[in-house]
Scaffold this motif. Structure first.
Motif, PDB file in Angstrom:
ATOM      1  N   VAL A  37       4.832   4.788  -1.239  1.00 27.81           N
ATOM      2  CA  VAL A  37       3.765   4.168  -0.447  1.00 27.81           C
ATOM      3  C   VAL A  37       2.385   4.351  -1.067  1.00 27.81           C
ATOM      4  CG1 VAL A  37       5.094   4.394   1.686  1.00 27.81           C
ATOM      5  CG2 VAL A  37       3.442   6.175   1.074  1.00 27.81           C
ATOM      6  N   VAL A  38       2.290   5.154  -2.141  1.00 28.76           N
ATOM      7  CA  VAL A  38       0.992   5.322  -2.819  1.00 28.76           C
ATOM      8  C   VAL A  38       1.069   4.847  -4.272  1.00 28.76           C
ATOM      9  CG1 VAL A  38       0.160   7.165  -1.334  1.00 28.76           C
ATOM     10  CG2 VAL A  38       1.519   7.748  -3.365  1.00 28.76           C
ATOM     11  N   GLU A  39       2.029   3.988  -4.581  1.00 25.69           N
ATOM     12  CA  GLU A  39       2.091   3.424  -5.922  1.00 25.69           C
ATOM     13  C   GLU A  39       0.912   2.486  -6.149  1.00 25.69           C
ATOM     14  OE1 GLU A  39       5.922   1.591  -6.054  1.00 25.69           O
ATOM     15  OE2 GLU A  39       6.929   3.419  -6.720  1.00 25.69           O
ATOM     16  N   PRO A  40       0.523   2.270  -7.415  1.00 27.46           N
ATOM     17  CA  PRO A  40      -0.579   1.340  -7.699  1.00 27.46           C
ATOM     18  C   PRO A  40      -0.349  -0.016  -7.040  1.00 27.46           C
ATOM     19  CG  PRO A  40      -0.013   2.554  -9.681  1.00 27.46           C
ATOM     20  CD  PRO A  40       1.031   2.913  -8.646  1.00 27.46           C
ATOM     21  N   GLY A  41      -1.382  -0.520  -6.418  1.00 29.71           N
ATOM     22  CA  GLY A  41      -1.292  -1.784  -5.707  1.00 29.71           C
ATOM     23  C   GLY A  41      -1.044  -1.635  -4.223  1.00 29.71           C
ATOM     24  N   GLU A  42      -0.602  -0.437  -3.799  1.00 33.89           N
ATOM     25  CA  GLU A  42      -0.376  -0.206  -2.376  1.00 33.89           C
ATOM     26  C   GLU A  42      -1.706   0.102  -1.686  1.00 33.89           C
ATOM     27  OE1 GLU A  42       2.339  -0.545  -0.658  1.00 33.89           O
ATOM     28  OE2 GLU A  42       3.629  -1.009  -2.381  1.00 33.89           O
ATOM     29  N   PRO A  43      -1.926  -0.440  -0.478  1.00 26.42           N
ATOM     30  CA  PRO A  43      -3.199  -0.214   0.221  1.00 26.42           C
ATOM     31  C   PRO A  43      -3.535   1.260   0.439  1.00 26.42           C
ATOM     32  CG  PRO A  43      -1.930  -1.950   1.294  1.00 26.42           C
ATOM     33  CD  PRO A  43      -1.024  -1.339   0.258  1.00 26.42           C
ATOM     34  N   ALA A  44      -2.514   2.094   0.655  1.00 23.00           N
ATOM     35  CA  ALA A  44      -2.762   3.508   0.912  1.00 23.00           C
ATOM     36  C   ALA A  44      -3.449   4.187  -0.267  1.00 23.00           C
ATOM     37  CB  ALA A  44      -1.454   4.224   1.244  1.00 23.00           C
ATOM     38  N   LEU A  45      -3.090   3.791  -1.488  1.00 22.37           N
ATOM     39  CA  LEU A  45      -3.689   4.417  -2.664  1.00 22.37           C
ATOM     40  C   LEU A  45      -5.185   4.103  -2.730  1.00 22.37           C
ATOM     41  CD1 LEU A  45      -3.309   6.103  -5.186  1.00 22.37           C
ATOM     42  CD2 LEU A  45      -2.768   4.014  -6.442  1.00 22.37           C
ATOM     43  N   LYS A  46      -5.546   2.886  -2.409  1.00 19.93           N
ATOM     44  CA  LYS A  46      -6.961   2.505  -2.421  1.00 19.93           C
ATOM     45  C   LYS A  46      -7.740   3.305  -1.396  1.00 19.93           C
ATOM     46  CE  LYS A  46     -10.077  -1.462  -2.094  1.00 19.93           C
ATOM     47  NZ  LYS A  46     -10.166  -2.942  -1.911  1.00 19.93           N
ATOM     48  N   ARG A  51     -11.641   7.752  -0.238  1.00 18.19           N
ATOM     49  CA  ARG A  51     -12.018   8.956   0.510  1.00 18.19           C
ATOM     50  C   ARG A  51     -12.261  10.149  -0.408  1.00 18.19           C
ATOM     51  NH1 ARG A  51     -11.918  10.250   5.901  1.00 18.19           N
ATOM     52  NH2 ARG A  51     -11.847  12.476   6.419  1.00 18.19           N
ATOM     53  N   PHE A  52     -11.397  10.330  -1.406  1.00 13.32           N
ATOM     54  CA  PHE A  52     -11.462  11.535  -2.235  1.00 13.32           C
ATOM     55  C   PHE A  52     -12.107  11.303  -3.592  1.00 13.32           C
ATOM     56  CE2 PHE A  52      -7.865  12.255   0.667  1.00 13.32           C
ATOM     57  CZ  PHE A  52      -8.234  13.480   1.204  1.00 13.32           C
ATOM     58  N   GLY A  53     -12.348  10.052  -3.950  1.00 15.38           N
ATOM     59  CA  GLY A  53     -12.933   9.749  -5.251  1.00 15.38           C
ATOM     60  C   GLY A  53     -11.865   9.476  -6.293  1.00 15.38           C
ATOM     61  N   THR A  54     -12.284   8.848  -7.380  1.00 18.94           N
ATOM     62  CA  THR A  54     -11.324   8.472  -8.424  1.00 18.94           C
ATOM     63  C   THR A  54     -10.779   9.673  -9.179  1.00 18.94           C
ATOM     64  OG1 THR A  54     -13.167   8.096  -9.955  1.00 18.94           O
ATOM     65  CG2 THR A  54     -12.337   6.179  -8.729  1.00 18.94           C
ATOM     66  N   GLY A  61      -4.016   4.928 -13.347  1.00 19.31           N
ATOM     67  CA  GLY A  61      -4.217   4.417 -11.994  1.00 19.31           C
ATOM     68  C   GLY A  61      -3.269   4.964 -10.952  1.00 19.31           C
ATOM     69  N   THR A  62      -2.324   5.821 -11.369  1.00 20.64           N
ATOM     70  CA  THR A  62      -1.411   6.430 -10.409  1.00 20.64           C
ATOM     71  C   THR A  62      -2.056   7.656  -9.777  1.00 20.64           C
ATOM     72  OG1 THR A  62      -0.360   7.750 -12.158  1.00 20.64           O
ATOM     73  CG2 THR A  62       0.636   5.609 -11.624  1.00 20.64           C
ATOM     74  N   LEU A  63      -1.487   8.095  -8.670  1.00 22.24           N
ATOM     75  CA  LEU A  63      -2.040   9.216  -7.928  1.00 22.24           C
ATOM     76  C   LEU A  63      -1.786  10.531  -8.652  1.00 22.24           C
ATOM     77  CD1 LEU A  63      -3.419  10.114  -5.263  1.00 22.24           C
ATOM     78  CD2 LEU A  63      -1.121  10.331  -4.292  1.00 22.24           C
ATOM     79  N   ASN A  64      -2.836  11.344  -8.764  1.00 26.36           N
ATOM     80  CA  ASN A  64      -2.700  12.691  -9.312  1.00 26.36           C
ATOM     81  C   ASN A  64      -2.317  13.599  -8.150  1.00 26.36           C
ATOM     82  OD1 ASN A  64      -3.072  15.301 -10.357  1.00 26.36           O
ATOM     83  ND2 ASN A  64      -4.632  14.571 -11.793  1.00 26.36           N
TER      84      ASN A  64
END
Length: 205
Positions: A37-46, A51-54, A61-64
């Motif tokens: 649900v947090v893969e690139p392109g998913e709204p949750a990731l944006k 909220r937390f910054g890049t 572009g994937t979540l750390n």
């Protein structure tokens, strides 16, 4: 029939669910869902990046995830915000997998289980001593002991988890030992699934 697997960090839930999967059983894993649900392109990731910054994103572009985990476990408010965002998405992903499961029974892996999960007909607890959990999680994730202990503190405690259990696997031996324990339960679950009755639509209202 759905079997819910519970166990704290480093207990071996993934090894257990992997064994069930190798036996042909569908597995809906909340950890897998949390990544999907947090893969690139998913709204949750944006929303997370806003909220937390890049800084919580990797170069591709994937979540750390380790950085985000460190951030939220230092601040209970941020953890609650993240959970309120992700949990509905994770739950929907799990529902979709369970509904479509082709196997005689399905496995639901829920590391956040704090009470008996209503989606599960049985609860299997993967049990191990807390110090072993800490050692395994530190070695697996390369994180500090303090971070692992913070995660443990956020999870249901061991005695409470064991009180939820219909079945328990004590994962303090070899991988072969673990596989044999899963294989024995698999045979039992096949027997139970053969007589399991799914409620009718009227009964679930």
């Amino acid at each position: 029939m759905v079997v819910g697997i519970a166990g704290g960090i480093g207990s071996g839930k993934t090894a257990v669910s992997d064994r069930f999967r190798s036996l042909g059983i569908e597995v809906a894993d909340a950890d897998v869902a949390s990544r999907r649900v947090v893969e690139p392109g998913e709204p949750a990731l944006k929303r997370i990046a806003n909220r937390f910054g890049t800084g919580v994103l990797l170069g591709d572009g994937t979540l750390n995830r380790p950085i985000l985990r460190e951030r939220v476990f230092q601040d209970a408010n941020e953890r609650r915000w993240l959970e309120s965002l992700l949990h509905p998405l994770i739950n929907q992903w799990i529902r979709d997998v369970l509904v479509a499961a082709p196997s005689p029974y399905a496995i639901l892996v829920n590391p956040l289980m704090r009470r008996r999960d209503p989606r599960a007909d049985r609860i299997l607890v993967v049990d191990v001593a807390e110090e072993t959990q800490i050692e395994r999680a530190m070695a697996r994730d390369g994180v500090a002991e303090s971070q692992v202990r913070a995660i443990l503190a956020s999870q249901i405690d061991r005695p409470s988890r064991l009180r939820l259990a219909d079945d328990v696997i004590v994962n303090d031996g070899s991988l072969d030992d673990l596989h044999h324990a899963v294989d024995r339960l698999h045979e039992r679950y096949l027997e139970l699934a053969a007589t399991h009755r799914t409620p009718t639509a009227a009964e679930t209202v």
